[in-house]
Design a protein around this motif. Structure first.
Motif, PDB file in Angstrom:
ATOM      1  N   LEU A 122      34.391 -12.625 -22.563  1.00  0.00           N
ATOM      2  CA  LEU A 122      34.820 -13.947 -23.040  1.00  0.00           C
ATOM      3  C   LEU A 122      33.991 -15.100 -22.492  1.00  0.00           C
ATOM      4  O   LEU A 122      34.477 -16.225 -22.379  1.00  0.00           O
ATOM      5  N   SER A 123      32.740 -14.815 -22.167  1.00  0.00           N
ATOM      6  CA  SER A 123      31.771 -15.868 -21.892  1.00  0.00           C
ATOM      7  C   SER A 123      30.723 -15.859 -23.002  1.00  0.00           C
ATOM      8  O   SER A 123      30.297 -14.793 -23.448  1.00  0.00           O
ATOM      9  N   PHE A 124      30.301 -17.051 -23.434  1.00  0.00           N
ATOM     10  CA  PHE A 124      29.260 -17.163 -24.453  1.00  0.00           C
ATOM     11  C   PHE A 124      27.943 -17.411 -23.744  1.00  0.00           C
ATOM     12  O   PHE A 124      27.739 -18.474 -23.138  1.00  0.00           O
ATOM     13  N   ILE A 125      27.028 -16.432 -23.793  1.00  0.00           N
ATOM     14  CA  ILE A 125      25.755 -16.507 -23.077  1.00  0.00           C
ATOM     15  C   ILE A 125      24.631 -16.310 -24.082  1.00  0.00           C
ATOM     16  O   ILE A 125      24.302 -15.177 -24.464  1.00  0.00           O
TER      17      ILE A 125
ATOM     18  N   GLY B 241      21.166 -22.463 -25.037  1.00  0.00           N
ATOM     19  CA  GLY B 241      19.932 -23.213 -25.233  1.00  0.00           C
ATOM     20  C   GLY B 241      18.696 -22.429 -24.841  1.00  0.00           C
ATOM     21  O   GLY B 241      18.783 -21.320 -24.292  1.00  0.00           O
ATOM     22  N   PRO B 242      17.517 -23.012 -25.073  1.00  0.00           N
ATOM     23  CA  PRO B 242      16.257 -22.309 -24.821  1.00  0.00           C
ATOM     24  C   PRO B 242      15.820 -22.372 -23.361  1.00  0.00           C
ATOM     25  O   PRO B 242      14.705 -22.783 -23.039  1.00  0.00           O
TER      26      PRO B 242
ATOM     27  N   ILE C 224      26.279 -24.383 -18.629  1.00  0.00           N
ATOM     28  CA  ILE C 224      24.852 -24.564 -18.378  1.00  0.00           C
ATOM     29  C   ILE C 224      24.204 -24.730 -19.743  1.00  0.00           C
ATOM     30  O   ILE C 224      24.201 -23.805 -20.553  1.00  0.00           O
ATOM     31  N   ARG C 225      23.671 -25.911 -20.010  1.00  0.00           N
ATOM     32  CA  ARG C 225      23.182 -26.223 -21.356  1.00  0.00           C
ATOM     33  C   ARG C 225      21.745 -26.753 -21.328  1.00  0.00           C
ATOM     34  O   ARG C 225      21.349 -27.458 -20.397  1.00  0.00           O
ATOM     35  N   CYS C 226      21.008 -26.394 -22.374  1.00  0.00           N
ATOM     36  CA  CYS C 226      19.655 -26.905 -22.593  1.00  0.00           C
ATOM     37  C   CYS C 226      19.509 -27.217 -24.070  1.00  0.00           C
ATOM     38  O   CYS C 226      19.828 -26.373 -24.919  1.00  0.00           O
ATOM     39  N   GLY C 227      19.066 -28.430 -24.401  1.00  0.00           N
ATOM     40  CA  GLY C 227      18.952 -28.833 -25.791  1.00  0.00           C
ATOM     41  C   GLY C 227      17.733 -28.260 -26.482  1.00  0.00           C
ATOM     42  O   GLY C 227      16.657 -28.133 -25.883  1.00  0.00           O
TER      43      GLY C 227
ATOM     44  N   ALA D 244      20.452 -28.258 -17.927  1.00  0.00           N
ATOM     45  CA  ALA D 244      19.240 -27.517 -17.575  1.00  0.00           C
ATOM     46  C   ALA D 244      18.102 -27.765 -18.555  1.00  0.00           C
ATOM     47  O   ALA D 244      17.321 -26.865 -18.848  1.00  0.00           O
ATOM     48  N   ASN D 245      18.003 -28.982 -19.069  1.00  0.00           N
ATOM     49  CA  ASN D 245      16.839 -29.321 -19.879  1.00  0.00           C
ATOM     50  C   ASN D 245      15.570 -29.310 -19.031  1.00  0.00           C
ATOM     51  O   ASN D 245      14.530 -28.830 -19.460  1.00  0.00           O
TER      52      ASN D 245
END
Length: 229
Positions: free
Chosen positions: A44-47, A68-69, A86-89, A124-125
């Motif tokens: 139930l984690s989206f990775i 993200g990338p 933790i996100r990267c656009g 984390a961009n």
């Protein structure tokens, strides 16, 4: 576009697989992630990231969102608790000469023996580096690597650091080894001296804590638990 949609769909389906072994195998086969046989990825984690490396004994708990990338590395015996983002656009990969996309490293590295408590946000961009045996404690801290009119795109945290609840790290912020950041602080610049207590808005050095740490008056038994030693 098709590849990105496939990876997102695969990540969503893998999140619902019933066992850790199946999830590990599916992440390696479908998404090319590098996951040590002793690492654990809860359901139930989206990775859905460009690259994931999990070291021996690493543990990702439920309800996380990593997207993200970006390249994400989690070191040996480190754990990321639930409800972290933790996100990267996608925009950071744009190559238009008129923007500053070249400065975004799209990378986050969590060292060995770290503990990240639930409910934090990592932008984390750029580049986020967290040293060995760090503890991102409490809830609601934010780590930012981009912003309007700032040329800086990194957040660096030294080894053996403790970050209290609801802290904010601005692009370009850095702290040295054995630093404690008190609850609600806003770190806007680089601090290069180790063994310091930081606090305030903006954060400043409050006092030297080397004797407190070496004599174990600070952290007592909790520090070893967080570091996995």
């Amino acid at each position: 576009m098709t590849s990105r949609r496939f990876r997102r769909l695969a990540a969503l389906l893998i999140a619902f697989l019933p066992t850790n072994g199946l999830r590990r195998a599916a992440y390696r086969w479908a998404l090319g992630y590098e996951i040590h046989p002793t690492a654990r990825v809860d359901a139930l984690s989206f990775i859905s990231v460009a690259r994931l490396v999990l070291g021996p004994g690493a543990h990702l708990e439920r309800f996380n969102l990593f997207s993200g990338p970006l390249s994400l590395t989690v070191g040996a015996r480190s754990s990321i608790a639930s409800s972290n983002q933790i996100r990267c656009g996608i925009w950071t990969g744009a190559a238009a000469p008129s923007d500053h996309s070249a400065r975004y490293q799209q990378r986050m590295v969590v060292g060995d023996g770290c503990r990240i408590s639930p409910g934090h946000f990592f932008d984390a961009n750029g580049e986020i580096l967290i040293g060995d045996r760090c503890w991102i404690a409490g809830r609601g801290s934010q780590f930012w690597t981009h912003g309007a009119s700032t040329p800086r795109s990194t957040v660096h945290i030294g080894a053996d650091c403790f970050i209290g609840s609801a802290c904010r790290f601005a692009p370009g912020a850095a702290i040295a080894d054995n630093t404690v950041v008190s609850l609600g602080s806003v770190v806007t610049r680089s601090f290069s001296t180790p063994y310091r207590l930081l606090g305030g808005v903006p954060a400043k050095e409050l006092r030297d804590i080397e004797e407190d740490i070496t004599s174990k008056r600070l952290f007592a038994g909790r520090w070893t638990e967080a570091s996995g030693v």
